[in-house]
Structure formats: C-alpha cells, structure tokens
Design a protein around this motif. Structure first.
Motif, mmCIF file in Angstrom:
data_model
loop_
_atom_site.group_PDB
_atom_site.id
_atom_site.type_symbol
_atom_site.label_atom_id
_atom_site.label_comp_id
_atom_site.label_asym_id
_atom_site.label_seq_id
_atom_site.Cartn_x
_atom_site.Cartn_y
_atom_site.Cartn_z
ATOM 1 N N MET A 201 -6.264 -1.013 -4.472
ATOM 2 C CA MET A 201 -5.229 -0.586 -5.727
ATOM 3 C C MET A 201 -3.706 0.241 -6.067
ATOM 4 S SD MET A 201 -4.973 -4.379 -6.399
ATOM 5 C CE MET A 201 -4.791 -4.524 -7.554
ATOM 6 N N ILE A 204 -1.511 0.330 -3.574
ATOM 7 C CA ILE A 204 0.026 -0.694 -3.644
ATOM 8 C C ILE A 204 0.547 -0.761 -4.880
ATOM 9 C CG2 ILE A 204 -0.486 -3.004 -4.843
ATOM 10 C CD1 ILE A 204 -3.189 -3.605 -2.466
ATOM 11 N N THR A 208 4.780 0.200 -4.987
ATOM 12 C CA THR A 208 5.441 -0.018 -5.168
ATOM 13 C C THR A 208 5.968 0.680 -6.097
ATOM 14 O OG1 THR A 208 4.038 -2.297 -5.697
ATOM 15 C CG2 THR A 208 5.641 -2.499 -7.190
ATOM 16 N N LEU A 237 3.776 -7.101 -1.859
ATOM 17 C CA LEU A 237 2.395 -6.306 -2.687
ATOM 18 C C LEU A 237 2.104 -6.893 -3.629
ATOM 19 C CD1 LEU A 237 4.610 -2.363 -2.390
ATOM 20 C CD2 LEU A 237 2.341 -3.531 -1.271
ATOM 21 N N ALA A 240 -0.836 -9.452 -2.214
ATOM 22 C CA ALA A 240 -1.502 -8.494 -1.615
ATOM 23 C C ALA A 240 -2.438 -7.926 -3.379
ATOM 24 C CB ALA A 240 -1.865 -7.020 -0.963
ATOM 25 N N MET A 241 -1.268 -8.000 -4.811
ATOM 26 C CA MET A 241 -2.478 -8.107 -5.622
ATOM 27 C C MET A 241 -2.877 -9.049 -6.270
ATOM 28 S SD MET A 241 0.368 -5.952 -7.913
ATOM 29 C CE MET A 241 1.887 -4.889 -7.682
#
Length: 308
Positions: A201, A204, A208, A237, A240-241
């Motif tokens: 995370m 990610i 971002t 993204l 993906a979160m």
C-alpha cells in the motif's frame, strides 16, 4: 436574526485516499452548491428538503449521515440557542462530490455571520476540517479547502493550498451510481488494507503521489493533454486500494469508449461518482453515460464560500 451562506461541491481529479496519508491532491470546485440558512426559532429545527429530513427538538438528538456534520458544527461554533437550520443541496449526499464539506463550510459561514464573527478563509477551512475529522475519524483537508476557496486547488504534502489556473470549461462530465458511497467506511477500509499490506500500500500511495505531482506540473505548463492518461492510471491505483465497484468500473470504461480522454473514480468510492475528462467530447460522453446513470456536465466554479 437571519444569515445564510453557500459553498461549492468538488471533484477530485487526482490523489483521493492517498491525500489522507499526507500525499498531495488536485481538486476543482464545481457549480453545484449547498446553501445553509439560519433563523431564530423557538425550538431547534433542521430541514433538508432534498433528503426528506425535517427534524425538531421534540424528536430527540438527530444523528446519522449528514446530520452528524450539522450537529458537530453546532456543538463547536454555536452558543446552543435554538435555531432553524435549512439546508438546500445541489450536491447529492454520498455522491463523492464533497457534500459533507460543502455543507460544513456553508454552515460555518452562516454561523459566523449569525454571531457577527469575522473569519478568513484559512480559519474557515481549518474549522470545517476539524468537523470532518471528528465525524469521520480520518479526513484530509482537501474537500473543505476546495469548498472554502473555490477554483482549482493543489493541496501540497505540507497542507498548504495552492490555487492553479487551467481552462477546464466544458471538459468535465460526472456520472453517479445508484448507490451512495460512505466516506468514513471507505477511508477505514483503505486503512485496514494498509495495515495488512503496508509495503504494497505504501508503494501504491507513492505512485499516486507521482501521478498527482506530474499532473500539477502539466497544469502549470498549461498542457492539459496528458491529464486523461494520468486519470486512467490513477483509477487503476484506486481499484488496487479496493475502493472501486463493478458499477464504477463499468462507468469508467463506458466513458472512455464514448470518447473521454480519461475517467476515474472521484471521491471515496464504494459507490458515488466518476469524473471523465472530455475536451471536445463532453456532449457525446454525457449522452452515453446518461442512458444508464445520473449524469451532469460539471462547470468549473472559481467561487468558494459566499455569504448571502
């Protein structure tokens, strides 16, 4: 005694959720506003016609949803005397368009006028952010900053606000699902995933941040062409979160198929809205999305909170 203020909703173009972890974000105020009107009253009364809410003091303490923001702002910034609070919303609740921030900023503006307080925009944004923090448990200052200042905003990692200039006229299309998102729940779900997979995370969130910084640089260079592609990557993204849904993804892909340069979730996700960047194709994209979903062509608003 009567006072009133209004504040705009917003669209996050880059950086939602990452902004909660100290990353930058870019958002723009739109011409959908929430207006709060206060009047002396013999009892506490809250009316929100668009939501079918009509509460009086005899009903006990209101709680839940958008009422939590009203009650917390009144606790912090009002003297406890009975008021009639009327809220007229052009920003749908749970749509990802900053409804709670617009309401909170407008209410604080109306309360300041009611009590004869003078407050600058920095103070208004800070107090509104406190309300969102108290209600949600975690919140970035982005939404309340946009509703306070208006315009196109870059929120830096150090939480300073920079107003950007870009011609976004007739280029943004917003489409909303039939299911509202819950900001507090989605922020919590991202936090839980972060706790389970901190290294993944963190990467990610860093990616971002890079997208947001790159978008800001292109905006400063008055080069808007790459924004669509960057929005598409940002959407991946967010997926993906864990904040996308099948319906949101379908809307994003249909917007791109109809000619949008880019499209992504805007706001917390889990429902709510997408934003499509459509220079030269806004009409066809709005028509395509409007066949299934609530769709509007959003106009840029340079005005933040206004005392009426």
């Amino acid at each position: 005694m009567r006072s009133a203020a209004s504040a705009p909703g917003k669209v996050i173009l880059f950086g939602e959720h990452a902004v909660v972890y100290g990353k930058p974000a870019v958002a723009v105020a739109i011409n959908r506003r929430t207006t709060v009107t206060l009047e002396d009253s013999g009892e506490m009364r809250i009316d929100i016609p668009s939501l079918g809410i009509s509460f009086t003091g005899e009903s006990g303490t209101p709680a839940g949803g958008i009422l939590d923001y009203i009650m917390r702002a009144l606790e912090l910034y009002h003297d406890g005397s009975p008021l009639r609070v009327r809220v007229d919303m052009e920003v749908p609740a749970g749509s990802g368009l900053g409804s709670s921030a617009a309401l909170t900023v407008a209410l604080i503006g109306a309360l300041d006028a009611y009590h004869g307080r003078e407050a600058g925009p920095d103070d208004t944004a800070s107090r509104a952010h406190r309300v969102e923090l108290d209600v949600q448990g975690a919140a970035s200052p982005l939404d309340t900053a946009v509703s306070t200042y208006g315009g196109l905003i870059y929120l830096a990692p150090d939480r300073t606000v920079r107003r950007l200039s870009a011609d976004l006229r007739d280029s943004l299309v917003i489409s909303s699902t039939h299911r509202s998102g819950n900001t507090a729940e989605m922020v919590a779900s991202v936090r839980e995933r972060y706790e389970r997979l901190p290294e993944v995370m963190s990467m990610i969130m860093d990616a971002t941040e890079m997208i947001t910084r790159t978008a800001c640089r292109f905006i400063l260079e008055n080069n808007l062409e790459p924004l669509g592609e960057l929005m598409n990557i940002n959407h991946g993204l967010l997926d993906a979160m864990g904040v996308s849904t099948p319906e949101l993804s379908m809307m994003v892909h249909e917007a791109r198929a109809a000619g949008a340069a880019g499209a992504k979730i805007t706001g917390a996700g889990g429902g709510g809205s997408i934003v499509a960047f459509c220079p030269g194709t806004a009409g066809s994209v709005a028509e395509a999305l409007g066949r299934k979903w609530n769709t509007l062509r959003a106009e840029f608003s340079s005005e933040g909170v206004l005392h009426l």
